[in-house]
Design an enzyme around this catalytic site. Structure first.
Site, PDB file in Angstrom:
ATOM      1  N   THR B  28       0.870  -1.177   0.000  1.00  0.00           N
ATOM      2  CA  THR B  28       0.000   0.000   0.000  1.00  0.00           C
ATOM      3  C   THR B  28       0.903   1.221   0.000  1.00  0.00           C
ATOM      4  O   THR B  28       1.693   1.403   0.932  1.00  0.00           O
ATOM      5  CB  THR B  28      -0.914  -0.008   1.240  1.00  0.00           C
ATOM      6  OG1 THR B  28      -1.557  -1.282   1.310  1.00  0.00           O
ATOM      7  CG2 THR B  28      -1.975   1.062   1.135  1.00  0.00           C
ATOM      8  N   LYS B 140       3.553  -9.139   4.310  1.00  0.00           N
ATOM      9  CA  LYS B 140       2.290  -8.437   4.021  1.00  0.00           C
ATOM     10  C   LYS B 140       1.540  -9.279   2.992  1.00  0.00           C
ATOM     11  O   LYS B 140       1.367  -8.905   1.831  1.00  0.00           O
ATOM     12  CB  LYS B 140       2.573  -7.026   3.503  1.00  0.00           C
ATOM     13  CG  LYS B 140       1.422  -6.043   3.711  1.00  0.00           C
ATOM     14  CD  LYS B 140       1.889  -4.615   3.420  1.00  0.00           C
ATOM     15  CE  LYS B 140       0.736  -3.647   3.340  1.00  0.00           C
ATOM     16  NZ  LYS B 140       0.262  -3.195   4.662  1.00  0.00           N
ATOM     17  N   GLU B 173       1.489  -4.711  17.401  1.00  0.00           N
ATOM     18  CA  GLU B 173       1.298  -3.666  16.386  1.00  0.00           C
ATOM     19  C   GLU B 173      -0.061  -3.042  16.573  1.00  0.00           C
ATOM     20  O   GLU B 173      -0.740  -3.297  17.567  1.00  0.00           O
ATOM     21  CB  GLU B 173       1.439  -4.282  14.984  1.00  0.00           C
ATOM     22  CG  GLU B 173       0.454  -5.413  14.711  1.00  0.00           C
ATOM     23  CD  GLU B 173       0.705  -6.170  13.404  1.00  0.00           C
ATOM     24  OE1 GLU B 173       1.693  -5.884  12.708  1.00  0.00           O
ATOM     25  OE2 GLU B 173      -0.114  -7.062  13.088  1.00  0.00           O
TER      26      GLU B 173
END
Lengths: 272, 272
Positions: B28, B140, B173
């Protein structure tokens, strides 16, 4: 042919959350002469799993009609039903109002040799360890990268199935099937509260064991427990029940309990 | 507009493994006046991750051209690049020869209030625990059901980010960002060898800390460590750096280290 929300399609909208996040579930169903085997079991699992993920579950009646439509008059095929949370939302956050999508796909019946079910297989042992995820364990969700990597490893080994352990070195399942051990007539299968998929045939076998008044146990098992078992087998909705005859240098009998359970699954029309 | 393998498309083939298994990766990226920020960092992560999953990584030059094409002359937007292993294979087993697919999507820049970066946010604490998966941790990848469920929970709380722990109750996170703690000028961030995504901005910040000769540590931290920190912040490629001003009843200073790191990220053109 593929049906998306009841209509023939070859493609899926690029906004669909199945593509972006694997945000959905699936079922793989054997369909014989238009009859989806273990249909109620598949639908019960799907409804329970949808509830757990907060996905609006489609009406099983629609799914049945679509499954029968796509199967047509074929003698035997695999129908895969994918349920996606649909499109919308903002990034990871789903839309408040669900737009659940149904994808129903037909596949040729796999050409597994009959001997796999009749005389058993030699299984590999995977070097890949399943993670622990109590939140998602047991669900047949679309986050299947572990199974892709396991299957990729297995493809190089020329064996039909592989024994898979978790990060604690507990045996969990195969790459595409559940695992059972039989020792002293007791039927045992690994707990799937940390990792693994709760297969429809696995759960049916646990019920059958009860019906047959057999002792059975869901537990934690090591590779040594497997090697020390009298009988070992894998099972899933398509392969049915595959006795394991050999893992590395250990041979197993084609045992009476495995054959009995296989027979009951067939009599109950849960497998072909 | 969406580009699939360089061509404008709205849909993806239903044979694609991204749909069936989440068999792929994504990036992203913030794109400002046609310039993709932190491009080399994104491409290095993508190449490393593809290698780890055995996916043929597309040529970064093609991805750059497609990113620039889709960005057009827009001042600021988000470009998401999805890399799929493509179609083919048999069930979980991928095809021997890869057919990697590139999906490049443009999204409006999110309307986060400027105050989030300038004066900080109040963060929630998630009740959902991330699983442990050493095989896939850090990547990811497209298996993001955990983040969907986290974000769904967060959406009900009216806070912009949430602190997420793993099944050992270590903080890991946010729902869409990495976490840093600062104590006595030391910059600390959780190890992501069991769970979490190794964000591009996280890794850039670790390098920046080195360049600034700041002490830094990748470690295991508890919720108490967070509450006891001098400064706490979240970061990602789009949000940039969000200082945390409050978690439950604990308030944090808008500290000098957070602001310094934010400034360096901006000077290096890694965030807007």
């Amino acid at each position: 042919m593929i049906l998306v929300n009841g209509k023939p399609e070859d493609t899926l909208s690029l906004g669909d959350r199945a593509i972006h996040y694997g945000d959905g579930l699936f079922e793989t169903i054997a369909v014989e002469h238009g009859l989806p085997l273990a249909w109620d079991d598949h639908m019960q699992r799907l409804q329970k799993s949808c509830l757990q993920l907060g996905i609006d579950c489609p009406d099983p009646a629609s799914l049945l009609l679509e499954t029968v439509e796509i199967a047509g008059d074929r003698e035997l095929l695999v129908v895969k039903i994918i349920i996606s949370r649909g499109s919308g939302g903002r990034g990871y956050t789903p839309a408040e109002k669900g737009t659940t999508g149904r994808i129903v796909l037909a596949y040729d019946w796999p050409d597994y040799p009959k001997e796999f079910a009749q005389v058993g297989i030699e299984a590999a042992i995977s070097s890949i360890r399943l993670g622990h995820n109590p939140l998602l364990a047991g669900l047949k969700h679309l986050n299947r990268l572990e199974q892709v990597l396991l299957s990729r490893e297995l493809a190089a080994k020329d064996k039909p199935e592989t024994l898979v352990m978790d990060i604690d070195n507990q045996v969990i399942e195969g790459s595409k099937s559940n695992l059972f051990l039989v020792s002293n007539q007791k039927v045992m299968t690994p707990a799937l509260d940390q990792a693994g998929v709760e297969g429809v045939i696995r759960n049916a076998l646990l019920k059958i064991a009860d019906e047959l008044l057999m002792e059975r146990q869901i537990g934690r098992f090591s590779l040594d427990d497997v090697f020390n078992a009298d009988e070992v087998f894998f099972c899933n909705s398509i392969a049915g029940l595959w006795p394991v005859r050999r893992i590395e240098n250990t041979e197993f009998a084609l045992g009476p309990v495995s054959l009995k359970l296989q027979q009951v699954l067939q009599e109950k029309k849960l497998i072909t």
